[in-house]
Design a protein around this motif. Structure first.
Motif, PDB file in Angstrom:
ATOM      1  N   ARG A   1      -9.407   7.643 -33.934  1.00 42.72           N
ATOM      2  CA  ARG A   1      -9.531   7.333 -35.360  1.00 42.72           C
ATOM      3  C   ARG A   1      -8.202   7.601 -36.090  1.00 42.72           C
ATOM      4  N   ILE A   2      -7.624   8.765 -35.872  1.00 39.94           N
ATOM      5  CA  ILE A   2      -6.360   9.088 -36.549  1.00 39.94           C
ATOM      6  C   ILE A   2      -5.235   8.197 -36.035  1.00 39.94           C
ATOM      7  N   ARG A   3      -5.236   7.935 -34.736  1.00 37.12           N
ATOM      8  CA  ARG A   3      -4.233   7.026 -34.176  1.00 37.12           C
ATOM      9  C   ARG A   3      -4.357   5.647 -34.829  1.00 37.12           C
ATOM     10  N   GLY A   4      -5.607   5.197 -35.013  1.00 35.04           N
ATOM     11  CA  GLY A   4      -5.833   3.900 -35.652  1.00 35.04           C
ATOM     12  C   GLY A   4      -5.357   3.865 -37.091  1.00 35.04           C
ATOM     13  N   GLN A   5      -5.560   4.962 -37.814  1.00 34.22           N
ATOM     14  CA  GLN A   5      -5.089   5.020 -39.207  1.00 34.22           C
ATOM     15  C   GLN A   5      -3.564   4.930 -39.269  1.00 34.22           C
ATOM     16  N   ILE A   6      -2.897   5.641 -38.365  1.00 39.09           N
ATOM     17  CA  ILE A   6      -1.425   5.592 -38.356  1.00 39.09           C
ATOM     18  C   ILE A   6      -0.953   4.195 -37.970  1.00 39.09           C
ATOM     19  N   ALA A   7      -1.612   3.597 -36.969  1.00 40.71           N
ATOM     20  CA  ALA A   7      -1.231   2.255 -36.522  1.00 40.71           C
ATOM     21  C   ALA A   7      -1.415   1.235 -37.643  1.00 40.71           C
ATOM     22  N   THR A   8      -2.474   1.384 -38.411  1.00 36.87           N
ATOM     23  CA  THR A   8      -2.706   0.479 -39.539  1.00 36.87           C
ATOM     24  C   THR A   8      -1.556   0.566 -40.542  1.00 36.87           C
ATOM     25  N   GLY A   9      -1.094   1.781 -40.784  1.00 33.26           N
ATOM     26  CA  GLY A   9       0.034   1.949 -41.696  1.00 33.26           C
ATOM     27  C   GLY A   9       1.310   1.330 -41.154  1.00 33.26           C
ATOM     28  N   ILE A  10       1.543   1.487 -39.846  1.00 34.61           N
ATOM     29  CA  ILE A  10       2.743   0.895 -39.237  1.00 34.61           C
ATOM     30  C   ILE A  10       2.712  -0.626 -39.381  1.00 34.61           C
ATOM     31  N   ILE A  11       1.548  -1.225 -39.104  1.00 34.21           N
ATOM     32  CA  ILE A  11       1.428  -2.685 -39.202  1.00 34.21           C
ATOM     33  C   ILE A  11       1.588  -3.140 -40.652  1.00 34.21           C
ATOM     34  N   ALA A  12       0.967  -2.415 -41.574  1.00 35.88           N
ATOM     35  CA  ALA A  12       1.025  -2.799 -42.984  1.00 35.88           C
ATOM     36  C   ALA A  12       2.444  -2.728 -43.536  1.00 35.88           C
ATOM     37  N   ASN A  13       3.254  -1.853 -42.960  1.00 43.66           N
ATOM     38  CA  ASN A  13       4.620  -1.656 -43.482  1.00 43.66           C
ATOM     39  C   ASN A  13       5.674  -2.480 -42.748  1.00 43.66           C
ATOM     40  N   ARG A  14       5.232  -3.353 -41.839  1.00 49.11           N
ATOM     41  CA  ARG A  14       6.213  -4.100 -41.050  1.00 49.11           C
ATOM     42  C   ARG A  14       7.149  -4.926 -41.925  1.00 49.11           C
ATOM     43  N   ASN A  15       6.664  -5.433 -43.018  1.00 49.00           N
ATOM     44  CA  ASN A  15       7.496  -6.247 -43.912  1.00 49.00           C
ATOM     45  C   ASN A  15       7.784  -5.557 -45.236  1.00 49.00           C
ATOM     46  N   ASP A  16       7.572  -4.247 -45.265  1.00 45.09           N
ATOM     47  CA  ASP A  16       7.870  -3.502 -46.485  1.00 45.09           C
ATOM     48  C   ASP A  16       9.383  -3.269 -46.571  1.00 45.09           C
ATOM     49  N   PRO A  17      10.030  -3.675 -47.672  1.00 42.87           N
ATOM     50  CA  PRO A  17      11.485  -3.522 -47.765  1.00 42.87           C
ATOM     51  C   PRO A  17      11.950  -2.086 -47.590  1.00 42.87           C
ATOM     52  N   GLY A  18      11.197  -1.154 -48.165  1.00 39.87           N
ATOM     53  CA  GLY A  18      11.604   0.238 -48.043  1.00 39.87           C
ATOM     54  C   GLY A  18      11.550   0.736 -46.611  1.00 39.87           C
ATOM     55  N   THR A  19      10.484   0.337 -45.894  1.00 40.07           N
ATOM     56  CA  THR A  19      10.367   0.734 -44.494  1.00 40.07           C
ATOM     57  C   THR A  19      11.478   0.118 -43.653  1.00 40.07           C
ATOM     58  N   LEU A  20      11.728  -1.179 -43.868  1.00 40.56           N
ATOM     59  CA  LEU A  20      12.793  -1.847 -43.110  1.00 40.56           C
ATOM     60  C   LEU A  20      14.156  -1.254 -43.439  1.00 40.56           C
TER      61      LEU A  20
END
Length: 436
Positions: free
Chosen positions: A144-163
Motif C-alpha cells: 500500500r505505501i509502495r503504491g502511494q509513493i509510486a503514484t506520486g512518482i508517476i504523477a510528477n513525471r511531467n511536473d516542471p519542479g520535479t524535472l
C-alpha cells in the motif's frame, strides 16, 4: 545519572497571533542510565511531550544501488504495525492515545517526530519503541505505501519542479548519491523487499549516530528512562557506508524541453559548509542577494522592476558531504534568458561591489529577529532545532551565542565571501518550452 547540564537564557520573542510573548529557554544535556544523550527543554505549559530524533548518515545516501527509495519507503512503514500489533490496530492505538508519530528520510539522515499526551505516556512511548525496534513490514502495508509513493512518482513525471530538481541534481552532483531521487524510481522502488528494509535499519540505526531533542512536560530523570526504553536495544554503532565528498559542478548547462507555460530556472555555485567560520558572512551576503523574500536584490530586479516572475530567490544548502549556493525562479519562456542574465549580473555586482553597510545592518536585524519565529514556534520545532544544533555540531550554547556571531560579521567579511562564492561560472538548468 545526568552528566552535564548547561542553562542559557536566550530571551525569545514568539510572534504569533499578534502577540509577542518572551520567554527563556533552558536546555539540558541529558544522558540516560544506558548512555543515550539528548537535549531537553522542560516545558509544563501543556501536558505534552514532543520528541525529534535523527540518525545522522542514515538517509537516502545509504540506499543500495538498484534499491533507491529504500529509506523513503521505510519512513512510511514504521508506524504501519510493529511487534504483535498489525497495521490497523497500530494506527488505532495511535489515535486512541493521542499520539502523533511520523518519520522522514533526507539524503543525510533518517528522522522521527513523536508527540504524546502525558496522560498516555506509557502507552505512547511503548508504541514508539515498537516502531523503532520491531516494525513488521507485513505485505499489505508494504504494498500500500509502495503504491502511494509510486503514484506520486508517476504523477510528477511531467511536473516542471520535479524535472528541474532531477536535472539540477544530475548537473551539480554527477554520479554522486545526491543525484539520486530520495523516493527512487518505479523500478528501484518495486525491487525493495522487506529484508532490504530490515537490512537498512540494521546498518543505519545506531546509538552512536542518534541525535535527540525533547520538549515538554518531562524531567531529565524520567526522560532518561524513556530514552533507554525506546533506543536502548539499538546497536552501539551504526554501519553506514562511506559517502564521498563532492564539490558542486560549475559551468554546466542543461535545458530540458517541456511544453508548459513557464520556464523553471535554477543556478548553482559551490557554497560554504555549516561549520565554516565564515558561514554567517556568507549567509548574510545571500540574504541580501536573494534570501530576503521581499527585500533582496534579485526580488527587486526580477519582480519589482521588471515583473518577470512572481517569485525569485537564492539560498545556501548544506549537506553532510557538500554545500552549494543556488538561485531559482520561473518565468515566461521568452523572458527566461533575460531572467538568467539579470540573476548572473546581480551575482557579479555582489561579487565586485559587495553590499552596502545599510543593507548589511538590515540583513543582520532580520536574520536575528526571524530565528525564533522560524525555529522556536512550537514544541516540535524547538525539538527539531535541538536536533539540528547537534547534527551540525554547533554546541549547546549556540542559540545564546548566535546573535553575537552575527553581530561580529563585518562588511569586509561579507564582501570577501561574495568574491569567493560568486566569481565562478554557475551551473544553469532550465525546464520549459523550446525558444528556438
Amino acid at each position: 545519572m545526568f552528566q552535564f547540564r548547561q542553562t542559557f537564557a536566550g530571551a525569545v520573542a514568539l510572534l504569533a497571533a499578534g502577540a509577542a510573548p518572551a520567554f527563556a529557554i533552558d536546555i539540558q544535556e541529558v544522558t540516560s542510565p544506558g548512555g543515550i544523550k539528548a537535549y531537553l527543554v522542560e516545558d509544563y505549559t501543556n501536558p505534552l511531550v514532543a520528541v525529534r530524533f535523527a540518525f545522522k548518515g542514515g538517509g537516502a545516501t545509504q540506499d543500495a544501488e538498484g534499491r533507491e527509495g529504500t529509506a523513503n519507503l521505510l519512513s512510511g512503514l514504521l508506524d504501519e504495525g510493529a511487534g504483535e500489533i498489525g497495521s490497523a490496530e497500530f494506527q488505532e492505538r495511535l489515535d486512541n492515545f493521542g499520539v502523533s508519530l511520523s518519520f522522514s528520510a533526507s539524503y543525510d539522515a533518517f528522522s522521527g517526530n513523536f508527540r504524546a499526551i502525558v496522560e498516555h505516556e506509557d502507552e505512547a512511548f511503548e508504541l514508539l519503541r515498537l516502531a523503532v525496534n520491531e516494525p513488521r513490514f507485513d505485505e499489505e502495508p508494504v504494498n500500500r505505501i509502495r503504491g502511494q509513493i509510486a503514484t506520486g512518482i508517476i504523477a510528477n513525471r511531467n511536473d516542471p519542479g520535479t524535472l528541474a530538481g532531477e536535472a539540477f541534481r544530475n548537473a551539480v552532483f554527477p554520479g554522486h548519491p545526491y543525484a539520486r531521487p530520495v523516493e527512487g524510481t518505479i523500478d528501484t522502488l518495486n525491487a525493495v523487499t522487506a529484508d532490504d528494509l530490515r537490512a537498512f535499519m540494521e546498518s543505519s540505526f545506531g546509538r552512536d549516530n542518534l541525535y535527540i531533542g525533547v520538549v515538554g512536560a518531562i524531567d531529565a530523570e524520567r526522560l532518561g528512562r524513556r530514552l533507554d526504553e525506546v533506543f536502548g536495544a539499538l546497536p552501539q554503532e551504526a554501519a553506514v557506508a562511506e559517502v564521498p565528498e563532492i564539490v558542486p559542478a560549475t559551468g554546466v548547462r542543461e535545458a530540458v524541453e517541456l511544453a508548459v507555460p513557464q520556464t523553471t530556472i535554477q543556478l548553482a555555485v559551490p557554497g560554504i559548509r555549516r561549520d565554516d567560520e565564515d558561514f554567517f558572512a556568507a549567509y548574510l551576503m545571500n540574504h541580501i542577494l536573494g534570501g530576503g523574500t521581499f527585500t533582496s536584490r534579485l526580488f527587486q530586479e526580477i519582480r519589482e522592476k521588471r515583473g518577470l516572475a512572481y517569485g525569485v530567490g537564492s539560498y545556501l544548502s548544506n549537506y553532510d558531504h557538500s554545500a552549494l549556493l543556488a538561485a531559482s525562479t520561473a518565468t515566461r519562456a521568452d523572458r527566461a534568458q533575460e531572467s538568467i542574465e539579470i540573476i548572473r549580473a546581480e551575482m557579479v555586482r555582489m561579487a565586485e561591489e559587495g553590499p552596502g553597510q545599510e543593507e548589511l545592518d538590515k540583513a543582520k536585524a532580520y536574520v536575528k529577529g526571524a530565528y525564533a519565529v522560524q525555529n522556536l514556534s512550537s514544541s516540535l520545532s524547538i525539538a527539531s532545532t535541538l536536533v539540528g544544533i547537534q547534527l551540525d555540531g554547533l554546541g549547546i550554547g549556540y542559540i545564546d551565542e548566535r546573535e553575537a556571531l552575527i553581530d561580529a560579521v563585518t562588511l569586509e567579511d561579507v564582501q570577501r565571501m561574495a568574491r569567493e562564492l560568486l566569481t565562478v561560472d554557475p551551473s544553469i538548468v532550465t525546464v520549459g518550452p523550446s525558444t528556438t
